[in-house]
Design a protein around this motif. Structure first.
Motif, mmCIF file in Angstrom:
data_model
loop_
_atom_site.group_PDB
_atom_site.id
_atom_site.type_symbol
_atom_site.label_atom_id
_atom_site.label_comp_id
_atom_site.label_asym_id
_atom_site.label_seq_id
_atom_site.Cartn_x
_atom_site.Cartn_y
_atom_site.Cartn_z
ATOM 1 N N LEU A 18 0.830 -1.208 0.000
ATOM 2 C CA LEU A 18 0.000 0.000 0.000
ATOM 3 C C LEU A 18 0.864 1.258 0.000
ATOM 4 C CD1 LEU A 18 -2.871 -0.940 2.471
ATOM 5 C CD2 LEU A 18 -2.978 -0.779 -0.022
ATOM 6 N N GLY A 19 1.943 1.245 0.785
ATOM 7 C CA GLY A 19 2.849 2.388 0.833
ATOM 8 C C GLY A 19 3.521 2.638 -0.511
ATOM 9 N N LEU A 20 3.958 1.562 -1.174
ATOM 10 C CA LEU A 20 4.588 1.722 -2.487
ATOM 11 C C LEU A 20 3.591 2.235 -3.514
ATOM 12 C CD1 LEU A 20 6.807 -1.472 -2.577
ATOM 13 C CD2 LEU A 20 7.587 0.895 -2.530
ATOM 14 N N THR A 21 2.349 1.766 -3.434
ATOM 15 C CA THR A 21 1.320 2.248 -4.352
ATOM 16 C C THR A 21 1.031 3.728 -4.111
ATOM 17 O OG1 THR A 21 0.346 0.048 -4.405
ATOM 18 C CG2 THR A 21 -1.026 1.871 -5.165
ATOM 19 N N ALA A 22 0.958 4.135 -2.851
ATOM 20 C CA ALA A 22 0.735 5.548 -2.531
ATOM 21 C C ALA A 22 1.903 6.402 -3.018
ATOM 22 C CB ALA A 22 0.534 5.721 -1.032
ATOM 23 N N LEU A 23 3.116 5.893 -2.866
ATOM 24 C CA LEU A 23 4.292 6.623 -3.349
ATOM 25 C C LEU A 23 4.250 6.784 -4.863
ATOM 26 C CD1 LEU A 23 7.022 7.920 -2.674
ATOM 27 C CD2 LEU A 23 8.045 5.670 -2.973
ATOM 28 N N ALA A 24 3.822 5.734 -5.570
ATOM 29 C CA ALA A 24 3.706 5.829 -7.032
ATOM 30 C C ALA A 24 2.640 6.840 -7.430
ATOM 31 C CB ALA A 24 3.395 4.463 -7.616
ATOM 32 N N LEU A 25 1.544 6.901 -6.694
ATOM 33 C CA LEU A 25 0.502 7.884 -6.991
ATOM 34 C C LEU A 25 0.978 9.300 -6.731
ATOM 35 C CD1 LEU A 25 -2.722 6.148 -5.653
ATOM 36 C CD2 LEU A 25 -2.133 6.657 -8.016
ATOM 37 N N VAL A 26 1.738 9.495 -5.663
ATOM 38 C CA VAL A 26 2.274 10.822 -5.355
ATOM 39 C C VAL A 26 3.262 11.244 -6.441
ATOM 40 C CG1 VAL A 26 3.734 12.091 -3.728
ATOM 41 C CG2 VAL A 26 1.887 10.647 -2.882
ATOM 42 N N ALA A 27 3.970 10.285 -7.010
ATOM 43 C CA ALA A 27 4.942 10.596 -8.054
ATOM 44 C C ALA A 27 4.272 11.176 -9.293
ATOM 45 C CB ALA A 27 5.733 9.354 -8.427
ATOM 46 N N LEU A 28 2.988 10.895 -9.479
ATOM 47 C CA LEU A 28 2.295 11.405 -10.650
ATOM 48 C C LEU A 28 1.876 12.859 -10.494
ATOM 49 C CD1 LEU A 28 0.106 8.327 -11.577
ATOM 50 C CD2 LEU A 28 2.227 9.102 -12.620
ATOM 51 N N MET A 29 2.122 13.416 -9.337
ATOM 52 C CA MET A 29 1.773 14.821 -9.116
ATOM 53 C C MET A 29 2.753 15.725 -9.870
ATOM 54 S SD MET A 29 -0.727 14.897 -6.775
ATOM 55 C CE MET A 29 -1.562 13.629 -5.862
ATOM 56 N N ASP A 30 2.966 16.861 -9.375
ATOM 57 C CA ASP A 30 3.720 17.907 -10.057
ATOM 58 C C ASP A 30 5.229 17.693 -9.926
ATOM 59 O OD1 ASP A 30 3.827 20.142 -11.566
ATOM 60 O OD2 ASP A 30 3.715 21.517 -9.875
ATOM 61 N N LEU A 31 5.766 16.730 -10.670
ATOM 62 C CA LEU A 31 7.196 16.452 -10.672
ATOM 63 C C LEU A 31 7.675 16.426 -12.123
ATOM 64 C CD1 LEU A 31 7.429 13.542 -8.080
ATOM 65 C CD2 LEU A 31 8.172 15.883 -7.760
ATOM 66 N N PRO A 32 8.969 16.629 -12.343
ATOM 67 C CA PRO A 32 9.495 16.505 -13.706
ATOM 68 C C PRO A 32 9.343 15.065 -14.225
ATOM 69 C CG PRO A 32 11.057 17.622 -12.281
ATOM 70 C CD PRO A 32 9.958 17.142 -11.408
ATOM 71 N N GLU A 33 9.258 14.917 -15.550
ATOM 72 C CA GLU A 33 8.991 13.610 -16.160
ATOM 73 C C GLU A 33 10.059 12.574 -15.809
ATOM 74 O OE1 GLU A 33 6.341 12.535 -17.900
ATOM 75 O OE2 GLU A 33 5.397 14.459 -17.450
ATOM 76 N N ALA A 34 11.315 12.962 -15.808
ATOM 77 C CA ALA A 34 12.390 12.015 -15.500
ATOM 78 C C ALA A 34 12.284 11.498 -14.073
ATOM 79 C CB ALA A 34 13.743 12.666 -15.729
ATOM 80 N N LYS A 36 9.478 11.371 -12.314
ATOM 81 C CA LYS A 36 8.290 10.512 -12.278
ATOM 82 C C LYS A 36 8.627 9.102 -12.747
ATOM 83 C CE LYS A 36 4.727 13.925 -13.341
ATOM 84 N NZ LYS A 36 3.757 14.352 -14.352
ATOM 85 N N MET A 37 9.305 8.998 -13.891
ATOM 86 C CA MET A 37 9.624 7.680 -14.430
ATOM 87 C C MET A 37 10.570 6.917 -13.505
ATOM 88 S SD MET A 37 7.817 7.050 -16.943
ATOM 89 C CE MET A 37 8.601 5.534 -17.412
ATOM 90 N N ALA A 38 11.523 7.603 -12.916
ATOM 91 C CA ALA A 38 12.454 6.936 -12.005
ATOM 92 C C ALA A 38 11.714 6.395 -10.789
ATOM 93 C CB ALA A 38 13.554 7.908 -11.578
ATOM 94 N N ILE A 39 10.826 7.199 -10.209
ATOM 95 C CA ILE A 39 10.067 6.752 -9.038
ATOM 96 C C ILE A 39 9.151 5.590 -9.412
ATOM 97 C CG2 ILE A 39 8.264 7.432 -7.414
ATOM 98 C CD1 ILE A 39 9.552 10.190 -7.308
ATOM 99 N N LEU A 40 8.498 5.672 -10.572
ATOM 100 C CA LEU A 40 7.593 4.604 -10.981
ATOM 101 C C LEU A 40 8.338 3.299 -11.248
ATOM 102 C CD1 LEU A 40 5.053 6.471 -13.271
ATOM 103 C CD2 LEU A 40 4.698 5.603 -10.972
ATOM 104 N N VAL A 41 9.491 3.366 -11.886
ATOM 105 C CA VAL A 41 10.252 2.148 -12.170
ATOM 106 C C VAL A 41 10.765 1.522 -10.876
ATOM 107 C CG1 VAL A 41 12.391 1.304 -13.210
ATOM 108 C CG2 VAL A 41 10.870 2.766 -14.522
ATOM 109 N N VAL A 42 11.282 2.341 -9.982
ATOM 110 C CA VAL A 42 11.809 1.810 -8.721
ATOM 111 C C VAL A 42 10.688 1.203 -7.876
ATOM 112 C CG1 VAL A 42 12.858 2.471 -6.523
ATOM 113 C CG2 VAL A 42 13.830 3.284 -8.659
ATOM 114 N N THR A 43 9.562 1.889 -7.767
ATOM 115 C CA THR A 43 8.461 1.338 -6.974
ATOM 116 C C THR A 43 7.876 0.091 -7.628
ATOM 117 O OG1 THR A 43 6.908 2.882 -7.995
ATOM 118 C CG2 THR A 43 7.819 3.506 -5.857
#
Length: 95
Positions: A18-34, A36-43
């Motif tokens: 659940l924590g990793l899923t929440a972190l991935a959702l937060v990554a989709l907020m106002d962050l640079p594309e690179a 976002k992709m790094a956080i999504l791949v790692v999570t």
């Protein structure tokens, strides 16, 4: 007695998922594309590893050869599915 009945590893795995899923959702907020992709791949990698180890008991087998063959085959099927879908949608072979 209670420790044997309560699946602490599974609860910790569920909460971590659940924590990793929440972190991935937060990554989709106002962050640079690179970022976002790094956080999504790692999570995603952490989530897959967590699921394989805690819920699918992948490390409990003594036969490591079949384990690696199964993981390789799963990765192969996933890549064929992803790139096959991209091929169909990019070149319009779906009609």
């Amino acid at each position: 007695m209670l420790k044997q009945l309560f699946p602490i590893k599974h609860v910790v795995g569920y909460v971590a998922s659940l924590g990793l899923t929440a972190l991935a959702l937060v990554a989709l907020m106002d962050l640079p594309e690179a970022v976002k992709m790094a956080i999504l791949v790692v999570t995603a990698i952490l989530q897959a590893t967590l699921q394989l180890v805690l819920f699918m008991h992948i490390g409990e087998s003594d036969d490591k050869r079949s384990l690696y063959i199964n993981i390789f085959f799963a990765v192969f099927v996933a890549l064929v599915t992803i790139f096959g879908s991209l091929f169909i949608f990019v070149w319009g072979w779906y009609a």
